[in-house]
Design a protein around this motif. Sequence first.
Motif, PDB file in Angstrom:
ATOM      1  N   GLY A  27      27.802  40.773  27.108  1.00  0.00           N
ATOM      2  CA  GLY A  27      28.071  39.739  28.091  1.00  0.00           C
ATOM      3  C   GLY A  27      28.977  38.647  27.566  1.00  0.00           C
ATOM      4  O   GLY A  27      29.132  38.442  26.356  1.00  0.00           O
ATOM      5  N   SER A  28      29.586  37.931  28.484  1.00  0.00           N
ATOM      6  CA  SER A  28      30.462  36.815  28.139  1.00  0.00           C
ATOM      7  C   SER A  28      30.493  35.832  29.296  1.00  0.00           C
ATOM      8  O   SER A  28      30.444  36.220  30.468  1.00  0.00           O
ATOM      9  N   HIS A  29      30.587  34.550  28.955  1.00  0.00           N
ATOM     10  CA  HIS A  29      30.789  33.505  29.956  1.00  0.00           C
ATOM     11  C   HIS A  29      32.176  32.893  29.836  1.00  0.00           C
ATOM     12  O   HIS A  29      32.453  31.858  30.445  1.00  0.00           O
ATOM     13  N   ALA A  30      33.035  33.529  29.041  1.00  0.00           N
ATOM     14  CA  ALA A  30      34.388  33.011  28.838  1.00  0.00           C
ATOM     15  C   ALA A  30      35.210  33.157  30.110  1.00  0.00           C
ATOM     16  O   ALA A  30      35.217  34.219  30.744  1.00  0.00           O
ATOM     17  N   GLN A  31      35.926  32.105  30.481  1.00  0.00           N
ATOM     18  CA  GLN A  31      36.764  32.164  31.670  1.00  0.00           C
ATOM     19  C   GLN A  31      37.777  33.297  31.573  1.00  0.00           C
ATOM     20  O   GLN A  31      38.025  34.004  32.559  1.00  0.00           O
ATOM     21  N   ALA A  32      38.357  33.501  30.403  1.00  0.00           N
ATOM     22  CA  ALA A  32      39.376  34.541  30.246  1.00  0.00           C
ATOM     23  C   ALA A  32      38.816  35.918  30.574  1.00  0.00           C
ATOM     24  O   ALA A  32      39.496  36.743  31.210  1.00  0.00           O
ATOM     25  N   ASP A  33      37.590  36.198  30.147  1.00  0.00           N
ATOM     26  CA  ASP A  33      36.992  37.502  30.416  1.00  0.00           C
ATOM     27  C   ASP A  33      36.664  37.677  31.892  1.00  0.00           C
ATOM     28  O   ASP A  33      36.923  38.729  32.481  1.00  0.00           O
ATOM     29  N   VAL A  34      36.087  36.650  32.493  1.00  0.00           N
ATOM     30  CA  VAL A  34      35.740  36.715  33.917  1.00  0.00           C
ATOM     31  C   VAL A  34      36.999  36.863  34.756  1.00  0.00           C
ATOM     32  O   VAL A  34      37.083  37.727  35.645  1.00  0.00           O
ATOM     33  N   HIS A  35      38.019  36.056  34.475  1.00  0.00           N
ATOM     34  CA  HIS A  35      39.249  36.084  35.261  1.00  0.00           C
ATOM     35  C   HIS A  35      39.963  37.427  35.129  1.00  0.00           C
ATOM     36  O   HIS A  35      40.537  37.937  36.113  1.00  0.00           O
ATOM     37  N   ALA A  36      39.953  38.018  33.936  1.00  0.00           N
ATOM     38  CA  ALA A  36      40.634  39.296  33.729  1.00  0.00           C
ATOM     39  C   ALA A  36      40.046  40.382  34.616  1.00  0.00           C
ATOM     40  O   ALA A  36      40.772  41.221  35.173  1.00  0.00           O
ATOM     41  N   ILE A  37      38.731  40.387  34.782  1.00  0.00           N
ATOM     42  CA  ILE A  37      38.088  41.399  35.621  1.00  0.00           C
ATOM     43  C   ILE A  37      38.337  41.117  37.092  1.00  0.00           C
ATOM     44  O   ILE A  37      38.637  42.028  37.882  1.00  0.00           O
ATOM     45  N   LEU A  38      38.248  39.850  37.503  1.00  0.00           N
ATOM     46  CA  LEU A  38      38.556  39.498  38.889  1.00  0.00           C
ATOM     47  C   LEU A  38      39.984  39.904  39.251  1.00  0.00           C
ATOM     48  O   LEU A  38      40.242  40.388  40.366  1.00  0.00           O
ATOM     49  N   ASP A  39      40.904  39.725  38.331  1.00  0.00           N
ATOM     50  CA  ASP A  39      42.304  40.021  38.599  1.00  0.00           C
ATOM     51  C   ASP A  39      42.597  41.514  38.594  1.00  0.00           C
ATOM     52  O   ASP A  39      43.529  41.977  39.262  1.00  0.00           O
ATOM     53  N   ALA A  40      41.828  42.283  37.833  1.00  0.00           N
ATOM     54  CA  ALA A  40      42.082  43.723  37.726  1.00  0.00           C
ATOM     55  C   ALA A  40      41.465  44.506  38.870  1.00  0.00           C
ATOM     56  O   ALA A  40      41.968  45.562  39.251  1.00  0.00           O
ATOM     57  N   ALA A  41      40.354  44.010  39.426  1.00  0.00           N
ATOM     58  CA  ALA A  41      39.641  44.735  40.479  1.00  0.00           C
ATOM     59  C   ALA A  41      40.175  44.324  41.843  1.00  0.00           C
ATOM     60  O   ALA A  41      40.133  43.142  42.193  1.00  0.00           O
ATOM     61  N   PRO A  42      40.657  45.257  42.656  1.00  0.00           N
ATOM     62  CA  PRO A  42      41.153  44.871  43.974  1.00  0.00           C
ATOM     63  C   PRO A  42      40.049  44.607  44.990  1.00  0.00           C
ATOM     64  O   PRO A  42      40.266  43.905  45.976  1.00  0.00           O
ATOM     65  N   LEU A  43      38.868  45.150  44.755  1.00  0.00           N
ATOM     66  CA  LEU A  43      37.774  45.049  45.723  1.00  0.00           C
ATOM     67  C   LEU A  43      36.615  44.263  45.132  1.00  0.00           C
ATOM     68  O   LEU A  43      36.271  44.423  43.962  1.00  0.00           O
ATOM     69  N   CYS A  44      36.012  43.401  45.957  1.00  0.00           N
ATOM     70  CA  CYS A  44      34.821  42.676  45.536  1.00  0.00           C
ATOM     71  C   CYS A  44      33.728  42.870  46.579  1.00  0.00           C
ATOM     72  O   CYS A  44      33.962  43.400  47.668  1.00  0.00           O
ATOM     73  N   HIS A  45      32.522  42.446  46.233  1.00  0.00           N
ATOM     74  CA  HIS A  45      31.408  42.412  47.172  1.00  0.00           C
ATOM     75  C   HIS A  45      30.853  40.990  47.175  1.00  0.00           C
ATOM     76  O   HIS A  45      30.626  40.406  46.109  1.00  0.00           O
ATOM     77  N   VAL A  46      30.684  40.448  48.375  1.00  0.00           N
ATOM     78  CA  VAL A  46      30.215  39.072  48.528  1.00  0.00           C
ATOM     79  C   VAL A  46      28.803  39.113  49.104  1.00  0.00           C
ATOM     80  O   VAL A  46      28.562  39.710  50.153  1.00  0.00           O
ATOM     81  N   GLY A  47      27.868  38.497  48.394  1.00  0.00           N
ATOM     82  CA  GLY A  47      26.474  38.474  48.821  1.00  0.00           C
ATOM     83  C   GLY A  47      26.027  37.080  49.211  1.00  0.00           C
ATOM     84  O   GLY A  47      26.400  36.090  48.566  1.00  0.00           O
ATOM     85  N   TYR A  48      25.249  36.997  50.296  1.00  0.00           N
ATOM     86  CA  TYR A  48      24.723  35.726  50.769  1.00  0.00           C
ATOM     87  C   TYR A  48      23.505  36.002  51.621  1.00  0.00           C
ATOM     88  O   TYR A  48      23.164  37.155  51.916  1.00  0.00           O
TER      89      TYR A  48
END
Length: 227
Positions: A27-48
């Motif tokens: 696991g990681s809480h680094a912004q760079a790691d989180v942003h890299a995955i958000l930018d690489a994945a075209p699809l997300c799932h939003v839960g509420y």
Amino acid sequence: MADLSPPSADDYPTTERTRVRREHHRGSHAQADVHAILDAAPLCHVGYVINGAPYVTPTLHWREGNHVYWHGSAASRFLRAAEDMPVCLTCSIMDGYVLARSAFYHSVNYRSAMVFGKARLLEDADEKADALRRFVENLFPGRWDSLRPMTSQEVKATSVLRMEIEEATAKVRNGPPGDADEANVPVWAGVLPVHSHLAPAEAAPGVLHGIELPEPLAALIQSGRLR
């Protein structure tokens, strides 16, 4: 072992809901790691949660700085209900099946990100139209100016939500199975890689004669990237 950034001042805060409790080294809480995955994945799932019931919807997304955007129909009761609501947005990319010498150690190589924040609906028509332009340009650079302009009704019929990332965590697994101490067991073990990429373009029926695939799209296909 996961290839993640070391802790730094740019980490998102570690909270009870973002703390990685199992296989925490992945696991990681680094912004760079989180942003890299958000930018690489075209699809997300939003839960509420709406009226006490959980919902998860898939959609395309894009990131700008510390904000994530997604869009959908203005008639969607989910998007209307999500306004000013805490949401959880997740992305995941599967990179391979991991086959071990026993069923217990089978796994997958993956990259995943989970981000939390409060959804905000873009109300201003110009702001919304500009966000949609950036969305298209993020996926297909240079395409927006070649398209028929959006009509005011199309803008009105589309909702765009924006969320500032308040908490986030990334988790990554890569590498071979974790049963090296069982190398003497006569069973094949290893990784079956999974690669997602764009395939050759297929023109829509009725495209006017002489209209060829734009060079930026051809380059995107050749790049092997999804976005």
